[in-house]
Design an enzyme around this catalytic site. Structure first.
Site, PDB file in Angstrom:
ATOM      1  N   SER A  32      10.481  10.547   5.313  1.00  0.00           N
ATOM      2  CA  SER A  32      11.832  10.951   4.895  1.00  0.00           C
ATOM      3  C   SER A  32      12.094  10.619   3.407  1.00  0.00           C
ATOM      4  O   SER A  32      11.437  11.205   2.541  1.00  0.00           O
ATOM      5  CB  SER A  32      12.844  10.305   5.842  1.00  0.00           C
ATOM      6  OG  SER A  32      14.102  10.873   5.690  1.00  0.00           O
TER       7      SER A  32
ATOM      8  N   ASP B  94      20.251  13.887   1.235  1.00  0.00           N
ATOM      9  CA  ASP B  94      21.078  12.703   1.424  1.00  0.00           C
ATOM     10  C   ASP B  94      22.380  12.756   0.643  1.00  0.00           C
ATOM     11  O   ASP B  94      22.543  13.563  -0.268  1.00  0.00           O
ATOM     12  CB  ASP B  94      20.290  11.455   1.019  1.00  0.00           C
ATOM     13  CG  ASP B  94      19.121  11.220   1.948  1.00  0.00           C
ATOM     14  OD1 ASP B  94      19.146  11.752   3.068  1.00  0.00           O
ATOM     15  OD2 ASP B  94      18.188  10.511   1.549  1.00  0.00           O
TER      16      ASP B  94
ATOM     17  N   HIS C 254      12.936  16.777   6.859  1.00  0.00           N
ATOM     18  CA  HIS C 254      13.875  17.175   7.940  1.00  0.00           C
ATOM     19  C   HIS C 254      14.289  18.630   7.760  1.00  0.00           C
ATOM     20  O   HIS C 254      15.452  18.978   7.971  1.00  0.00           O
ATOM     21  CB  HIS C 254      15.151  16.316   7.928  1.00  0.00           C
ATOM     22  CG  HIS C 254      14.940  14.840   8.003  1.00  0.00           C
ATOM     23  ND1 HIS C 254      14.634  14.182   9.158  1.00  0.00           N
ATOM     24  CD2 HIS C 254      14.994  13.875   7.036  1.00  0.00           C
ATOM     25  CE1 HIS C 254      14.525  12.887   8.920  1.00  0.00           C
ATOM     26  NE2 HIS C 254      14.733  12.678   7.634  1.00  0.00           N
TER      27      HIS C 254
END
Lengths: 235, 235
Positions: B122, B137, B159
């Protein structure tokens, strides 16, 4: 006296651009002929001119003329002499970067605080807060600062989304992200759902629209406020 | 020779932390006793120590000792002498900010390029790209730069989520955001779906896992690549 409309989104599902807001804008921009449009957030990377034309089409329905900020030789002067200002959505980083590049942050803040009616949608709402630290956007450009206008004493999270209990995706929920924000920052955050607005009149800040909003304060459980609630206690 | 594993996520649905990766990690970290863990991304704002303990629990299953970077007086020295390095997920802005604060960016890049086996998940994968400009984010802290390690010649979007045709939400899809990124940046972007990894060995970059990945190149239609495909043509 401040006169600000902070809208979560420009467009609700199954409705045209700004359509759901037009009745409110008739009142908000009453006695005003010309709205200065700040097209800097460039949704999808479209040009300032193309974006301004989309906005003109919507504002024509309430008989307002729209001038794009990019049309002026001196954007500072344009903001200072504007009758009313609208900043549209798109990418918050791109928007803030361009405002800093043209040295417009403090000019815009002063203009709004001295009573020029302002409308923001999405990114244009985000910048009303203290920082862009609760933006949902992708950081596609690096702005000189995340500090924003601070014409309200908290941060905005537009397009606020409730957790989806069905999702198998491992990315964080919006609530998790905002709680994480509070590990590093202290200002309250307003999760504004699509269709909701904050209406600021002087020191009064009222939630309008049919939905509740979600309030995040540091070291507190997040909670809901009803439409019509006065948010001026937050700071 | 570079030995990098760039994972979209640490955790797939219905599985424990790092569990789906453990078999691959046995090979990736073969002949290594101790992994240096960089806990700076602080998911949910947890402490470096708490995060390191979670990682230790997972790595115990393949008999590795984990040392947190925060345990060392001289983090530069710790990176230089590490047998292997793992950077975990959390918030990419927080991670990069702390790496810059401790002046570790070039040290970490050198270490990875000189062959220290590296795992990122990630946010720890995001930093392998040229910039963090395709992070998902929330920008909860302002780092000194968005430039990242650049140990691969493109950007990562971990993701990666396909557009949801059922959604009534007016926020942008991931694909729209990445296309917008290309209005302002030129490097390719790899949309890595959850469960997918990139395995870098020297100049070879291979997609592993059961899913395809989506490739975005500036001025091209996005396209899918199959698992096993070599991505070293991208730059």
């Amino acid at each position: 006296m401040k006169q600000i409309l902070i809208a979560s989104t420009s467009t609700v599902h199954n409705s045209g651009y700004l359509e759901y807001l037009l009745e409110a804008l008739k009142i908000h921009f009453k006695n005003i002929d010309t709205v200065l449009f700040i097209p800097y957030a460039r949704p999808g990377g479209i040009s300032h001119q193309d974006y301004t034309e989309i906005v003109q089409t919507a504002f024509s329905k309430i008989n307002k003329v729209v001038k794009g900020l990019h049309e002026f030789d001196d954007p500072k002067d344009a903001i200072e002499s504007a009758q009313a200002i609208f900043t549209g959505g798109g990418n918050t980083f791109v928007l803030v970067n361009q405002l800093y590049k043209n040295d417009l942050i403090s000019k815009l803040k002063t203009s709004i605080e001295s009573g020029t009616p302002y409308l923001g949608t999405s990114a244009g709402s985000n910048i009303c807060g203290l920082s862009i630290g609760t933006s949902n956007d992708m950081p596609i450009v690096y702005p000189p600062s995340f500090n924003a206008l601070g014409v309200v004493p908290f941060n905005i999270n537009p397009h606020y989304l409730d957790p989806d209990s069905e999702s198998t995706h491992m990315g964080e929920t919006r609530e998790t992200r905002i709680k994480e924000f509070h590990k590093f920052n202290s200002q309250p955050v307003i999760g504004l759902r699509e269709g909701s607005c904050l209406k600021v009149k002087g020191s009064k800040i009222v939630l309008i629209g049919s939905l509740k909003a979600r309030i995040f304060e540091k070291n507190k459980q997040p909670y809901e406020i009803e439409t019509g609630a006065d948010l001026s206690y937050l700071n």
